[in-house]
Design a protein around this motif. Structure first.
Motif, PDB file in Angstrom:
ATOM      1  N   ALA A 388      28.239   9.523 -55.202  1.00 63.72           N
ATOM      2  CA  ALA A 388      28.509  10.708 -54.378  1.00 63.72           C
ATOM      3  C   ALA A 388      29.950  10.694 -53.879  1.00 63.72           C
ATOM      4  O   ALA A 388      30.559   9.633 -53.711  1.00 63.72           O
ATOM      5  CB  ALA A 388      27.546  10.755 -53.202  1.00 63.72           C
ATOM      6  N   GLU A 389      30.491  11.902 -53.644  1.00 65.43           N
ATOM      7  CA  GLU A 389      31.856  12.038 -53.170  1.00 65.43           C
ATOM      8  C   GLU A 389      31.942  13.142 -52.123  1.00 65.43           C
ATOM      9  O   GLU A 389      31.361  14.213 -52.293  1.00 65.43           O
ATOM     10  CB  GLU A 389      32.814  12.361 -54.325  1.00 65.43           C
ATOM     11  CG  GLU A 389      33.088  11.208 -55.261  1.00 65.43           C
ATOM     12  CD  GLU A 389      33.810  10.057 -54.590  1.00 65.43           C
ATOM     13  OE1 GLU A 389      34.601  10.319 -53.662  1.00 65.43           O
ATOM     14  OE2 GLU A 389      33.569   8.914 -54.990  1.00 65.43           O
ATOM     15  N   TYR A 390      32.666  12.848 -51.052  1.00 65.50           N
ATOM     16  CA  TYR A 390      32.977  13.862 -50.041  1.00 65.50           C
ATOM     17  C   TYR A 390      34.308  14.506 -50.423  1.00 65.50           C
ATOM     18  O   TYR A 390      35.238  13.820 -50.835  1.00 65.50           O
ATOM     19  CB  TYR A 390      33.082  13.206 -48.670  1.00 65.50           C
ATOM     20  CG  TYR A 390      32.634  14.082 -47.524  1.00 65.50           C
ATOM     21  CD1 TYR A 390      32.857  15.459 -47.530  1.00 65.50           C
ATOM     22  CD2 TYR A 390      31.982  13.546 -46.411  1.00 65.50           C
ATOM     23  CE1 TYR A 390      32.446  16.255 -46.490  1.00 65.50           C
ATOM     24  CE2 TYR A 390      31.551  14.336 -45.361  1.00 65.50           C
ATOM     25  CZ  TYR A 390      31.796  15.691 -45.411  1.00 65.50           C
ATOM     26  OH  TYR A 390      31.378  16.489 -44.367  1.00 65.50           O
ATOM     27  N   GLY A 391      34.406  15.819 -50.276  1.00 61.88           N
ATOM     28  CA  GLY A 391      35.608  16.518 -50.724  1.00 61.88           C
ATOM     29  C   GLY A 391      35.725  16.463 -52.233  1.00 61.88           C
ATOM     30  O   GLY A 391      36.801  16.199 -52.783  1.00 61.88           O
ATOM     31  N   ALA A 392      34.613  16.728 -52.908  1.00 59.12           N
ATOM     32  CA  ALA A 392      34.553  16.590 -54.362  1.00 59.12           C
ATOM     33  C   ALA A 392      35.427  17.632 -55.053  1.00 59.12           C
ATOM     34  O   ALA A 392      35.645  18.737 -54.549  1.00 59.12           O
ATOM     35  CB  ALA A 392      33.104  16.728 -54.828  1.00 59.12           C
ATOM     36  N   SER A 393      35.911  17.259 -56.237  1.00 64.27           N
ATOM     37  CA  SER A 393      36.707  18.187 -57.045  1.00 64.27           C
ATOM     38  C   SER A 393      35.786  19.184 -57.742  1.00 64.27           C
ATOM     39  O   SER A 393      34.564  19.017 -57.800  1.00 64.27           O
ATOM     40  CB  SER A 393      37.514  17.406 -58.083  1.00 64.27           C
ATOM     41  OG  SER A 393      36.644  16.760 -59.005  1.00 64.27           O
ATOM     42  N   ASP A 394      36.390  20.240 -58.286  1.00 67.29           N
ATOM     43  CA  ASP A 394      35.603  21.232 -59.025  1.00 67.29           C
ATOM     44  C   ASP A 394      34.891  20.601 -60.217  1.00 67.29           C
ATOM     45  O   ASP A 394      33.760  20.969 -60.545  1.00 67.29           O
ATOM     46  CB  ASP A 394      36.509  22.368 -59.495  1.00 67.29           C
ATOM     47  CG  ASP A 394      37.033  23.215 -58.347  1.00 67.29           C
ATOM     48  OD1 ASP A 394      36.409  23.175 -57.267  1.00 67.29           O
ATOM     49  OD2 ASP A 394      38.053  23.902 -58.534  1.00 67.29           O
TER      50      ASP A 394
END
Length: 788
Positions: A388-394
């Protein structure tokens, strides 16, 4: 187990007894590289090496003879005693299972350096105290076999003994280099060879026998959970440590449900770091998360993501504790997953609404398998969060949509999954994300989570096209280098390889060009172009005239580039098949068309060869082209051996029955169908004959350009024999074999070498090298226009 006065029950195997760690593999790879470097440097720069050592020894050798003898005496005693100290240390730590590996590594290291051109030279070690003691001990210090044996047993015993012992022992062994220099003795290159060879043998032995399981700091884990309000009464091992973390269930005395305890060992750091590095090197920047500097940071990131997603009420677990423990271990504890697993009974729109809410806060999950999603009170919640990632890219958000498309399609079918995805994200977003429904863009863990992932992804893409009205879906490029770029790079390297022998003949060839008749050369260039028209016409007829003949002719130029830079011309066949597929033919139809064209080409080539050989045989002696009886017997025996092997080996026999026989039957069926269509058959045969005869005309024109006097019939025979060798030669484009065959063939028919050599080179320039260099930009043009 007793911790702080409390008895805690521990059940299950904590660790596998032996396992092969990532650093064991890396140790072997590094040892192999070091050994290769030392061997090469000792062979290439032996004299420079000795001179360098002597100069350094002259500078550092400041000890007097008496001091040197004392140093030699003390260090020699230590080196002789070292293997016995290591053996006693293993026995003292009760590592009895390691004694066999210890002895095997030492013996293999000694044996490897005892092999000479005269056989095996036995070591001449002895302790003759009648001589000076330092002289007696020097035989061990200067013998690479003793150094190799020490390095091997040190490497094998290292993982099993305390780190402090291991560091002291290696320091003592490596000290022989500065000691040799200080006492004004040259360090023999063979001693460094012994050191590297012993390290390699020891690393290989460690990889074979495995390394010991590390002691798990359970007491520290219990105390860390206690600080977070979970007083542990029982620990139950769910899965021992190995490729993944040590997984346990911890039961607390407060009566709450069991906590899930994950413990990451120090041996998992290198594996995780290598996986991150590989993803960073192969995938584009927007496809990869920031590199984690340590295992602890990776675990902390997962725990923090669980907290962030839990604040949105979309997490099925709650983080309890994260702690760094003794001996390099890291603890991550969380509650057990809430809810029921995601199944086909759950409405398809439920997980899509949850993912839409997650993406609304710019958070990506990255691992949307069915096992990572549960249902609580009719609402989907997520678990895992390792990716999981916060501020994920498109790109990461699109990957989530594609992953959930795969999962829900496997559960509910493509129509329901695509409709629910479009309702949650919109048709345009789903269409963009569907470009990631491919093997390269879909993570392996997702593909393994569903049965027949390839068919599921294909079904989902087809449904997206139907739902959105898109004509086609171009696969997303997620790697730094696309497949076509890698193929083009390989082709360019192969082109340089095959062009190198030709480059050396360029000066002499250009000197001969001054005497050439350029009109004949232009004629050769024109007739060589007929080959592409003929090949394109034949393939056009084999494809049932369903492709553009003009584009097919242009493609033949690019196919020449691909065929020349690959052995046996397989690149040209693959390019033709790809072009037909891009032109609308199915995979089976495109493959069948290329196979049919090649079959007719072979039949036409053999027929023309027999005809012209018989015609030329009336006026020329062709016996020199026939191999001797011995060669024919050898070829026949080898052929019978191959046939016998395929008949008697079950796997080879099954391969013939399941892979080869159906293709041959299909080609035979196509040939039979072709015989019923005279016009189409005539067009294919004429096209194949034009391809063969065009090459012969080009060679004949090249011979005439340099004043040669030979008939077209004899040149045709020589050309077809050269073409046959080109298809059999292992070099790309038959480079070397074709030139030799053509020059020898022309000489056999009386063409002087002064004419034959430049004629063949001109012929190869017209029919091979010019099309190759033109074929590269043509291939790029076809790629840009999505034709291949």
């Amino acid at each position: 187990m007793r911790v702080d006065g409390r008895d805690i029950t521990v059940s299950g195997d904590l660790l596998q007894p032996l396992h092969r760690r990532t650093n064991d593999i890396l140790r072997l790879l590094i040892a192999t590289v070091v050994l290769a470097i030392i061997v090469m440097s000792s062979l290439v720069t032996r004299q420079d090496w000795v001179a360098l050592e002597e100069s350094i020894s002259d500078i550092l050798g400041v000890l007097t003879p008496a001091q040197s003898n004392l140093v030699y005496l003390v260090y020699g005693l230590a080196i002789v005693a070292l293997p016995f100290v290591i053996l006693i240390g293993l026995i003292a730590t009760r590592q009895f299972k390691l004694l066999g590996a210890y002895a095997a590594a030492g013996l293999i290291a000694i044996l490897a350096l005892s092999i000479t051109s005269n056989g095996i030279a036995a070591p001449q070690w002895h302790l003759d105290l009648s001589e000076r003691l330092n002289t007696t001990l020097s035989q061990f210090l200067d013998d690479p076999r003793w150094i190799a044996m020490l390095a091997a047993v040190l490497t094998v015993s290292g993982p099993w003994v305390p780190a402090r012992w291991r560091r002291w022992w290696w320091t003592l062994l490596l000290a022989f280099v500065p000691i040799h220099l200080v006492v004004s003795a040259v360090v023999p290159a063979r001693s460094l060879l012994g050191l590297s060879a012993g390290w390699f043998v020891g690393a290989l032995t460690v990889l074979v026998v495995g390394t010991p399981a590390l002691e798990v700091p359970l007491a520290a884990a219990v105390r860390a959970l206690g600080r977070r309000g979970c007083t542990v009464s029982e620990l139950r091992v769910v899965r021992p440590a190995g490729p993944g973390p040590l997984l346990m269930s911890a039961f607390c005395t407060d009566g709450n449900g069991p906590a899930v305890v994950e413990m990451y060992g120090p041996n998992q750091r290198i594996g995780g770091a290598l996986r991150q590095l590989w993803r960073y090197l192969t995938l584009r920047n927007d496809e990869t998360a920031p590199l984690q500097t340590s295992m602890r940071r990776a675990v902390e990131h997962r725990a923090l993501m669980a907290i962030a997603i839990g604040d949105l009420e979309l997490s099925n677990t709650t983080t309890m504790a994260v702690a760094a423990l003794d001996r390099g271990w890291t603890l991550y504890a969380h509650t057990d997953a809430d809810g029921e697993p995601l199944t086909a009974a759950v409405p398809v729109d439920v997980p899509w609404r949850a993912l839409r809410a997650l993406h609304g806060h710019q958070i990506s999950h990255g691992d949307l398998r069915a096992g990572a999603i549960t249902i609580v009170d009719g609402k989907a919640v997520f678990g895992g969060f390792g990716h999981a990632e916060y501020g994920a890219s498109d790109a990461q958000l699109q990957s989530d949509v594609a992953q959930l498309l795969l999962t829900t399609t496997a559960l509910h079918g493509a129509q329901a999954a695509v409709a629910a995805a479009s309702a949650a994200f919109g048709a345009d977003t789903v269409l963009t994300a569907s470009r990631r429904l491919s093997k390269s863009a879909m993570p392996q863990r997702l593909r393994k989570s569903v049965s027949d992932a390839k068919a599921v992804m294909s079904t989902a893409r087809d449904e997206v096209k139907r739902h959105t009205g898109a004509e086609r879906i171009q696969a997303e490029t997620v790697t730094r280098f696309s497949r076509s770029q890698l193929v083009q790079l390989v082709l360019l390297v192969a082109l340089v390889y095959v062009a190198y022998p030709f480059i050396s003949t360029v000066p002499a060839f250009f000197a001969e060009l001054s005497s050439a008749n350029w009109w004949w050369a232009l004629l050769g260039l024109a007739v060589s172009a007929l080959r592409y028209v003929g090949a394109a016409s034949a393939l056009w007829a084999c494809a049932l005239e369903k492709v553009s003949l003009l584009n097919l002719t242009i493609m033949q130029v690019a196919a020449t580039f691909a065929a020349t830079t690959t052995p046996a011309g397989v690149g040209g066949l693959a390019l033709s098949t790809r072009f037909l597929q891009k032109s609308g033919l199915g995979t089976l139809r495109a493959t069948a068309a290329v196979a049919l064209q090649q079959s007719v080409q072979v039949i036409t080539h053999v027929t023309l060869l027999i005809f012209f050989a018989a015609f030329a045989g009336a006026s020329a002696n062709l016996e020199r082209f026939v191999p001797s009886a011995t060669v024919l017997y050898l070829i026949g025996g080898a052929a019978l051996g191959v046939v016998g092997a395929f008949l008697f080996i079950p796997k080879a026999r099954r391969w013939l029955a399941t892979a080869v026989r159906p293709r041959l039957s299909e080609v035979a069926h196509d040939l039979a169908e072709l015989a019923r269509e005279p016009k189409r058959l005539a067009l294919i045969v004429i096209g194949c004959a034009t391809s063969t005869l065009g090459a012969a005309l080009a060679l004949w024109a090249s011979v005439e350009a340099f004043g040669g006097d030979t008939s077209f019939v004899t040149v045709t025979v020589v050309t077809m024999i050269g073409g046959t060798l080109a298809s059999a030669a292992p070099t790309p484009g038959g480079v070397g074999a074709v030139e030799a065959a053509l020059i020898g063939g022309l000489a056999a028919f009386g063409v002087p070498a002064a004419v034959a050599v430049p004629s063949v080179l001109l012929y190869r320039v017209l029919t091979c090298w010019l099309p190759v260099f033109i074929g590269w930009p043509v291939m790029r043009w076809l790629t840009r226009n999505d034709m291949i």
